[in-house]
Scaffold this active site. Structure first.
Site, PDB file in Angstrom:
ATOM      1  N   THR A   8       0.856  -1.183   0.000  1.00 47.71           N
ATOM      2  CA  THR A   8       0.000   0.000   0.000  1.00 47.71           C
ATOM      3  C   THR A   8       0.895   1.237   0.000  1.00 47.71           C
ATOM      4  O   THR A   8       2.050   1.163   0.400  1.00 47.71           O
ATOM      5  CB  THR A   8      -0.913   0.029   1.250  1.00 47.71           C
ATOM      6  OG1 THR A   8      -1.707   1.209   1.227  1.00 47.71           O
ATOM      7  CG2 THR A   8      -0.107   0.020   2.538  1.00 47.71           C
ATOM      8  N   ASN A  10      -0.432   3.875   1.522  1.00 45.55           N
ATOM      9  CA  ASN A  10      -1.086   4.586   2.615  1.00 45.55           C
ATOM     10  C   ASN A  10      -0.288   4.436   3.916  1.00 45.55           C
ATOM     11  O   ASN A  10      -0.288   3.375   4.542  1.00 45.55           O
ATOM     12  CB  ASN A  10      -2.507   4.018   2.757  1.00 45.55           C
ATOM     13  CG  ASN A  10      -3.338   4.783   3.750  1.00 45.55           C
ATOM     14  OD1 ASN A  10      -2.830   5.280   4.754  1.00 45.55           O
ATOM     15  ND2 ASN A  10      -4.630   4.862   3.473  1.00 45.55           N
ATOM     16  N   ASP A  69      -7.746  -5.806  -0.610  1.00 41.62           N
ATOM     17  CA  ASP A  69      -8.644  -5.234  -1.607  1.00 41.62           C
ATOM     18  C   ASP A  69     -10.047  -5.256  -1.013  1.00 41.62           C
ATOM     19  O   ASP A  69     -10.438  -6.244  -0.378  1.00 41.62           O
ATOM     20  CB  ASP A  69      -8.591  -6.036  -2.904  1.00 41.62           C
ATOM     21  CG  ASP A  69      -9.136  -5.218  -4.068  1.00 41.62           C
ATOM     22  OD1 ASP A  69      -8.748  -4.047  -4.212  1.00 41.62           O
ATOM     23  OD2 ASP A  69      -9.962  -5.736  -4.840  1.00 41.62           O
ATOM     24  N   PHE A 148     -14.884   7.845   4.288  1.00 44.32           N
ATOM     25  CA  PHE A 148     -14.652   8.050   2.856  1.00 44.32           C
ATOM     26  C   PHE A 148     -15.584   7.128   2.070  1.00 44.32           C
ATOM     27  O   PHE A 148     -16.380   6.385   2.649  1.00 44.32           O
ATOM     28  CB  PHE A 148     -13.184   7.761   2.513  1.00 44.32           C
ATOM     29  CG  PHE A 148     -12.822   6.301   2.590  1.00 44.32           C
ATOM     30  CD1 PHE A 148     -12.645   5.681   3.815  1.00 44.32           C
ATOM     31  CD2 PHE A 148     -12.677   5.532   1.432  1.00 44.32           C
ATOM     32  CE1 PHE A 148     -12.330   4.332   3.896  1.00 44.32           C
ATOM     33  CE2 PHE A 148     -12.364   4.175   1.501  1.00 44.32           C
ATOM     34  CZ  PHE A 148     -12.192   3.584   2.743  1.00 44.32           C
TER      35      PHE A 148
HETATM   36  P1  IMP Z   1      -9.711  -0.312  -1.285  1.00 39.74           P
HETATM   37  O1  IMP Z   1      -9.517  -1.649  -1.948  1.00 39.74           O
HETATM   38  O2  IMP Z   1      -9.584  -0.373   0.213  1.00 39.74           O
HETATM   39  O3  IMP Z   1      -8.869   0.764  -1.910  1.00 39.74           O
HETATM   40  O4  IMP Z   1     -11.240   0.101  -1.560  1.00 39.74           O
HETATM   41  C1  IMP Z   1     -11.753   0.257  -2.874  1.00 39.74           C
HETATM   42  C2  IMP Z   1     -12.993   1.120  -2.877  1.00 39.74           C
HETATM   43  O5  IMP Z   1     -14.053   0.486  -2.134  1.00 39.74           O
HETATM   44  C3  IMP Z   1     -12.834   2.480  -2.197  1.00 39.74           C
HETATM   45  O6  IMP Z   1     -12.336   3.427  -3.107  1.00 39.74           O
HETATM   46  C4  IMP Z   1     -14.277   2.792  -1.767  1.00 39.74           C
HETATM   47  O7  IMP Z   1     -15.033   3.287  -2.851  1.00 39.74           O
HETATM   48  C5  IMP Z   1     -14.811   1.426  -1.408  1.00 39.74           C
HETATM   49  N1  IMP Z   1     -14.576   1.161   0.043  1.00 39.74           N
HETATM   50  C6  IMP Z   1     -13.739   0.226   0.564  1.00 39.74           C
HETATM   51  N2  IMP Z   1     -13.751   0.272   1.909  1.00 39.74           N
HETATM   52  C7  IMP Z   1     -14.617   1.257   2.241  1.00 39.74           C
HETATM   53  C8  IMP Z   1     -15.060   1.794   3.495  1.00 39.74           C
HETATM   54  O8  IMP Z   1     -14.627   1.395   4.594  1.00 39.74           O
HETATM   55  N3  IMP Z   1     -15.959   2.788   3.422  1.00 39.74           N
HETATM   56  C9  IMP Z   1     -16.441   3.286   2.270  1.00 39.74           C
HETATM   57  N4  IMP Z   1     -16.059   2.843   1.069  1.00 39.74           N
HETATM   58  C10 IMP Z   1     -15.151   1.826   1.052  1.00 39.74           C
END
Ligand code: IMP
Length: 192
Positions: A8, A10, A69, A148
């Protein structure tokens, strides 16, 4: 101390995991190992995408690695947006995606949805998967300004607030990501 890469960029996520591991492992992120590649997420499931990221780092940097993911699955939309959560409307903008989803659900009585996270860990050449799921419903209108993504429209089961009305600490107690992360941390701690 054993070290492990979290695939990541982040820094906040990395610091959080380091804290939970209580010094038993040192967790590095992509910039710590000099990886500037935007690792392609071309899989067709959360697990495939998480595997692509963890395997990329393990293969190219010869280090143990984990990657996550996540996304939102809405029952009435055939589990969309799923792996397309970050760009459901075609653009990477949280508000636009959230409004696009609400529009697609207009008039729909089945509001059931879940957030899901899959973590892939490559350790000593073996792959282990850890999953976290939280069930809930999609509100008619967005409420709250914390968090978010789809947080303002997701109300977890057993609560009357959306994720966006909760403090970060409260969301981190119950979220899909926290559940998957706790499973990973417990697995790693068993080994040292
Ligand atoms: P990532 O794989 O954690 O980057 O999540 C991919 C996408 O899923 C994010 O850009 C959000 O649109 C949605 N998402 C994942 N986790 C959350 C959460 O905890 N709250 C809100 N949206 C989420």
């Amino acid at each position: 101390m054993r070290s492990l890469v979290f695939a990541t960029n982040n820094q906040y996520k990395t610091a959080e995991v380091n804290k939970l591991l209580e010094g038993k492992y040192e967790v590095l992120n992509l910039s710590d190992i000099g990886c500037e590649t935007d690792i392609p997420e071309t899989g067709s499931s959360f697990a495939e995408n998480a595997n692509l990221k963890s395997h990329y780092v393990a293969a190219n940097y010869q280090m143990d690695c984990f990657a996550d993911d996540s996304g939102l699955e809405v029952e009435a939309l055939n589990n969309e947006p799923g792996i397309f959560s970050a760009r459901y409307s075609g653009v990477r903008d949280d508000r636009t995606n959230l409004l696009f989803l609400l529009d697609r659900l207009k008039g729909q009585v089945n509001r059931a949805a879940r957030f899901k996270t899959v973590i892939s860990l490559v350790q000593g050449g073996n792959t282990f998967l850890f999953e976290g799921v939280i069930e809930g419903t999609i509100r008619e209108v967005p409420v709250g300004d914390q968090g978010f993504g789809y947080d303002p429209i997701f109300e977890p089961q057993g609560y009357e607030q959306t994720f966006a009305e909760m403090s970060m600490a409260q969301k981190n107690e119950i979220s899909h990501r926290a559940i998957a992360m706790r499973k990973l941390i417990a697995f790693l701690k068993e080994q040292v």
